[in-house]
Design an enzyme around this catalytic site. Sequence first.
Site, PDB file in Angstrom:
ATOM      1  CB  SER A 144      -7.095   1.310  -3.520  1.00 17.89           C
ATOM      2  OG  SER A 144      -5.828   1.311  -2.884  1.00 17.89           O
ATOM      3  CB  SER A 146      -4.770  -1.792  -2.676  1.00 17.00           C
ATOM      4  OG  SER A 146      -3.967  -1.118  -1.731  1.00 17.00           O
ATOM      5  CE1 TYR A 157      -9.273  -0.831   1.265  1.00 17.82           C
ATOM      6  CE2 TYR A 157      -7.090  -1.060   0.290  1.00 17.82           C
ATOM      7  CZ  TYR A 157      -8.206  -0.295   0.564  1.00 17.82           C
ATOM      8  OH  TYR A 157      -8.257   1.014   0.131  1.00 17.82           O
ATOM      9  CE  LYS A 161     -11.056   0.570  -1.644  1.00 17.70           C
ATOM     10  NZ  LYS A 161     -12.171   1.542  -1.828  1.00 17.70           N
TER      11      LYS A 161
END
Length: 254
Positions: A144, A146, A157, A161
């Site tokens: 991601s 992210s 999260y 990633k």
Amino acid sequence: MGLLAGKTVLVTGASAGIGRAAAIGAARAGADVAINYLDDDDAAESCIAAIEAEGRRGIAIRGDVAEPETATHFVAAAAAALGKVDVLVNNAGICPFHAFLDMPIDTFERTMRVNLHGAYYMVQAAANRMVEQGHGGAIVAVSSISALVGGEYQTHYTPTKAGVHSLMQSAAIALGRHSIRCNSVLPGTILTDINKDDLADPAKRMHMEQRVPLGRLGQPEDLAGPIIFLASDMARYVTGAALLVDGGAFVNLQ
């Protein structure tokens, strides 16, 4: 002939979103496809129907990627049904948005187990099968944007990633001698079930769209092409790489 003609592709978390788009895209590119999914039987059956509509074989195998045995079962069942494993697309992931200071332990740990532990188990199981087969392969992980930037409600999260991105870099080194390539795609904001509630506010969605140089948020199908490219022989000298698929959002600092 499609870019993945003659190949067998495994996709995790493929009953919806990016995984579904990648699975159907792989079939359209000539591959037989096995999908992993958690619990939505109807959505999984729909995905297989779409794969078969492309004239390819498909199989859906249910399982929670957070459990180590799911990976070994998925890879073994896919190989038994379709004959081999050429490509793994590790896509399964969750992002239950939550503030940092009162993050429930269960939410944090579940996110870690699905996104990072699950990726590790799947990549390891697929790589072992590819090594046994002796003709190399390709692994594409859905990381991601992210992995590179922070998110106030994604403190559980974003580390997963970043970990998936790092896993691909290290696995590229570990598996290169076996002709197994490992790369990641880093999606920006893609309209999927993960963020539909977060983007339900029209003002927030408009703000996010205005930050993207291409002027729109992504669709799951926007990831299919980059994933297929990295899985194909066109990327035969690409390993350990990360491809941003974000409409230009990352570079739009000003």
